[in-house]
Design a protein around this motif. Structure first.
Motif, mmCIF file in Angstrom:
data_model
loop_
_atom_site.group_PDB
_atom_site.id
_atom_site.type_symbol
_atom_site.label_atom_id
_atom_site.label_comp_id
_atom_site.label_asym_id
_atom_site.label_seq_id
_atom_site.Cartn_x
_atom_site.Cartn_y
_atom_site.Cartn_z
ATOM 1 N N TRP A 1 47.935 19.647 44.599
ATOM 2 C CA TRP A 1 48.533 19.796 45.922
ATOM 3 C C TRP A 1 50.041 19.533 45.862
ATOM 4 O O TRP A 1 50.812 20.070 46.628
ATOM 5 N N GLY A 2 50.449 18.678 44.982
ATOM 6 C CA GLY A 2 51.758 18.051 44.999
ATOM 7 C C GLY A 2 51.472 16.564 44.891
ATOM 8 O O GLY A 2 50.731 16.116 44.015
ATOM 9 N N GLN A 3 51.999 15.790 45.802
ATOM 10 C CA GLN A 3 51.638 14.365 45.832
ATOM 11 C C GLN A 3 50.302 14.172 46.539
ATOM 12 O O GLN A 3 49.533 13.284 46.186
ATOM 13 N N ASN A 4 50.030 14.971 47.546
ATOM 14 C CA ASN A 4 48.749 14.908 48.246
ATOM 15 C C ASN A 4 48.552 16.190 49.048
ATOM 16 O O ASN A 4 49.400 17.088 49.028
ATOM 17 N N PHE A 5 47.434 16.268 49.743
ATOM 18 C CA PHE A 5 47.077 17.480 50.487
ATOM 19 C C PHE A 5 48.159 17.866 51.488
ATOM 20 O O PHE A 5 48.410 19.052 51.737
ATOM 21 N N GLU A 6 48.814 16.861 52.061
ATOM 22 C CA GLU A 6 49.807 17.125 53.106
ATOM 23 C C GLU A 6 51.026 17.877 52.576
ATOM 24 O O GLU A 6 51.782 18.459 53.352
ATOM 25 N N ASP A 7 51.197 17.896 51.250
ATOM 26 C CA ASP A 7 52.327 18.613 50.682
ATOM 27 C C ASP A 7 52.200 20.124 50.834
ATOM 28 O O ASP A 7 53.192 20.846 50.675
ATOM 29 N N VAL A 8 51.013 20.627 51.087
ATOM 30 C CA VAL A 8 50.831 22.077 51.176
ATOM 31 C C VAL A 8 50.653 22.571 52.611
ATOM 32 O O VAL A 8 50.488 23.757 52.841
ATOM 33 N N VAL A 9 50.689 21.650 53.573
ATOM 34 C CA VAL A 9 50.570 22.060 54.967
ATOM 35 C C VAL A 9 51.727 21.475 55.771
ATOM 36 O O VAL A 9 52.384 20.525 55.351
ATOM 37 N N ALA A 10 52.001 22.081 56.898
ATOM 38 C CA ALA A 10 53.037 21.589 57.791
ATOM 39 C C ALA A 10 52.581 21.812 59.230
ATOM 40 O O ALA A 10 51.760 22.689 59.503
ATOM 41 N N TRP A 11 53.119 21.017 60.118
ATOM 42 C CA TRP A 11 52.800 21.170 61.524
ATOM 43 C C TRP A 11 53.649 22.265 62.156
ATOM 44 O O TRP A 11 54.848 22.362 61.896
ATOM 45 N N LYS A 12 53.028 23.068 62.967
ATOM 46 C CA LYS A 12 53.738 23.994 63.842
ATOM 47 C C LYS A 12 53.669 23.401 65.243
ATOM 48 O O LYS A 12 52.596 23.334 65.853
ATOM 49 N N VAL A 13 54.791 22.949 65.726
ATOM 50 C CA VAL A 13 54.815 22.196 66.987
ATOM 51 C C VAL A 13 54.606 23.131 68.165
ATOM 52 O O VAL A 13 55.259 24.173 68.286
ATOM 53 N N GLY A 14 53.672 22.752 69.027
ATOM 54 C CA GLY A 14 53.459 23.443 70.289
ATOM 55 C C GLY A 14 53.911 22.542 71.422
ATOM 56 O O GLY A 14 55.092 22.471 71.743
ATOM 57 N N ASN A 15 52.955 21.806 72.000
ATOM 58 C CA ASN A 15 53.327 20.894 73.088
ATOM 59 C C ASN A 15 53.800 19.534 72.576
ATOM 60 O O ASN A 15 54.265 18.702 73.355
ATOM 61 N N GLY A 16 53.666 19.285 71.274
ATOM 62 C CA GLY A 16 54.180 18.049 70.698
ATOM 63 C C GLY A 16 53.348 16.816 70.966
ATOM 64 O O GLY A 16 53.769 15.704 70.644
ATOM 65 N N LYS A 17 52.147 16.993 71.510
ATOM 66 C CA LYS A 17 51.337 15.834 71.866
ATOM 67 C C LYS A 17 50.583 15.231 70.677
ATOM 68 O O LYS A 17 50.286 14.040 70.663
ATOM 69 N N GLU A 18 50.268 16.047 69.687
ATOM 70 C CA GLU A 18 49.458 15.580 68.562
ATOM 71 C C GLU A 18 50.291 15.228 67.335
ATOM 72 O O GLU A 18 49.872 14.434 66.493
ATOM 73 N N VAL A 19 51.474 15.777 67.227
ATOM 74 C CA VAL A 19 52.321 15.545 66.057
ATOM 75 C C VAL A 19 53.073 14.232 66.211
ATOM 76 O O VAL A 19 53.742 14.001 67.228
ATOM 77 N N MET A 20 52.990 13.375 65.204
ATOM 78 C CA MET A 20 53.717 12.121 65.211
ATOM 79 C C MET A 20 55.154 12.372 64.746
ATOM 80 O O MET A 20 55.383 12.975 63.698
ATOM 81 N N PHE A 21 56.115 11.912 65.543
ATOM 82 C CA PHE A 21 57.520 12.237 65.294
ATOM 83 C C PHE A 21 57.976 11.791 63.907
ATOM 84 O O PHE A 21 58.586 12.569 63.159
ATOM 85 N N TRP A 22 57.689 10.560 63.527
ATOM 86 C CA TRP A 22 58.167 10.023 62.259
ATOM 87 C C TRP A 22 57.174 10.215 61.121
ATOM 88 O O TRP A 22 57.564 10.355 59.964
ATOM 89 N N GLU A 23 55.898 10.205 61.428
ATOM 90 C CA GLU A 23 54.868 10.134 60.391
ATOM 91 C C GLU A 23 54.485 11.499 59.818
ATOM 92 O O GLU A 23 54.146 11.594 58.624
ATOM 93 N N ASP A 24 54.509 12.534 60.630
ATOM 94 C CA ASP A 24 53.980 13.832 60.209
ATOM 95 C C ASP A 24 55.086 14.754 59.695
ATOM 96 O O ASP A 24 56.268 14.595 60.023
ATOM 97 N N ASN A 25 54.657 15.738 58.900
ATOM 98 C CA ASN A 25 55.571 16.730 58.346
ATOM 99 C C ASN A 25 55.655 17.914 59.309
ATOM 100 O O ASN A 25 54.783 18.771 59.324
ATOM 101 N N TRP A 26 56.723 17.974 60.092
ATOM 102 C CA TRP A 26 56.843 19.057 61.063
ATOM 103 C C TRP A 26 58.229 19.705 61.067
ATOM 104 O O TRP A 26 58.458 20.672 61.788
ATOM 105 N N VAL A 27 59.142 19.207 60.231
ATOM 106 C CA VAL A 27 60.482 19.797 60.172
ATOM 107 C C VAL A 27 60.699 20.578 58.885
ATOM 108 O O VAL A 27 61.762 21.177 58.679
ATOM 109 N N GLY A 28 59.705 20.556 57.978
ATOM 110 C CA GLY A 28 59.802 21.358 56.772
ATOM 111 C C GLY A 28 60.269 20.617 55.537
ATOM 112 O O GLY A 28 60.192 21.148 54.431
ATOM 113 N N ARG A 29 60.739 19.377 55.678
ATOM 114 C CA ARG A 29 61.218 18.627 54.518
ATOM 115 C C ARG A 29 60.410 17.360 54.286
ATOM 116 O O ARG A 29 60.837 16.460 53.570
#
Length: 233
Positions: free
Chosen positions: A111-139
């Motif tokens: 995967w990379g370091q873990n499974f999360e390295d191959v997926v990213a969040w696509k933000v919709g209403n922003g209710k489920e994505v954690m601002f600091w914890e989740d990968n949603w900006v691409g880096r």
């Protein structure tokens, strides 16, 4: 799938492919990895069951993060806490073998370091994505990109929609800090603002997972789905 079972099945596959008589000499004319490659890539298209087993387990992780409803998901979330617990690596002695396998698959090489390295969040209403914890900006997670700002934030556990507000139908980010910032820290805030300014919230859409563009997944969970007629996601 237990390792012993997988090895036995692969042994049967190899013997069938290369054997030419009960007393005949068996010659492997190509590596097993090559044999398992897709036909368009020069292989025979034989499924490597060990890899495909990992693909199926990876599919469960994908569903835990992407499915929005269903009794099965409510039960799993209630019992274990959802896919984020896999990321944290926490577990208990009462965890099922299936859940323990998912924990192992989360951090497997490929995967990379873990499974999360191959997926990213696509933000919709922003209710489920954690601002600091989740990968949603691409880096990667913002707490890793801006560790100093994360340590100063008053919203470490906030979702994206909780770190801003609508102003005349325009989304405005509102960061909060637990102390006054030095000039060099203010420059980091400017970089953070640039990092997130391209993301636009949409209250009519839910947040969703997507495969990272151009990201190859080892040998390959995504390919494993597709080769048995699964969806690309």
């Amino acid at each position: 799938m237990p390792v012993g079972v997988a090895n036995e099945i692969v042994s049967i596959q190899r013997n069938f492919l290369w054997g030419w008589g009960s007393d005949g000499r068996k010659v492997a004319w190509a590596s097993w990895k090559k044999v398992c490659e897709a036909r368009e890539d020069g292989g025979l298209g034989i499924i490597d069951l060990r890899i495909f087993n990992l693909a199926l387990l990876g599919k469960w992780i994908w569903r835990l993060g992407s499915d929005k409803g269903g009794l099965w998901k409510e039960v799993i979330d209630s019992k274990y806490g959802g896919w984020r617990i896999l990321r944290e690596g926490r577990g208990g002695s009462s965890d099922s073998l299936w859940w323990k396998d998912l924990r192992e698959v989360w951090s497997l090489e490929g995967w990379g370091q873990n499974f999360e390295d191959v997926v990213a969040w696509k933000v919709g209403n922003g209710k489920e994505v954690m601002f600091w914890e989740d990968n949603w900006v691409g880096r990667g997670a913002l707490k890793s990109v801006f560790p100093r700002l994360f340590s100063l934030s008053v919203s470490k556990a906030s979702s994206v929609i909780e770190v801003g507000a609508w102003n005349n139908n325009v989304w405005v980010w509102k960061f909060g800090w637990r102390m006054s910032l030095f000039e060099w820290e203010k420059s980091l805030v400017c970089l953070l603002s640039q990092e997130v300014q391209g993301v636009s919230l949409n209250l009519e859409k839910e947040d969703s997972w997507e495969w990272k563009e151009g990201k190859e997944v080892g040998y390959s969970v995504k390919t494993g789905y597709q080769r048995l007629g699964g969806e690309g996601d």
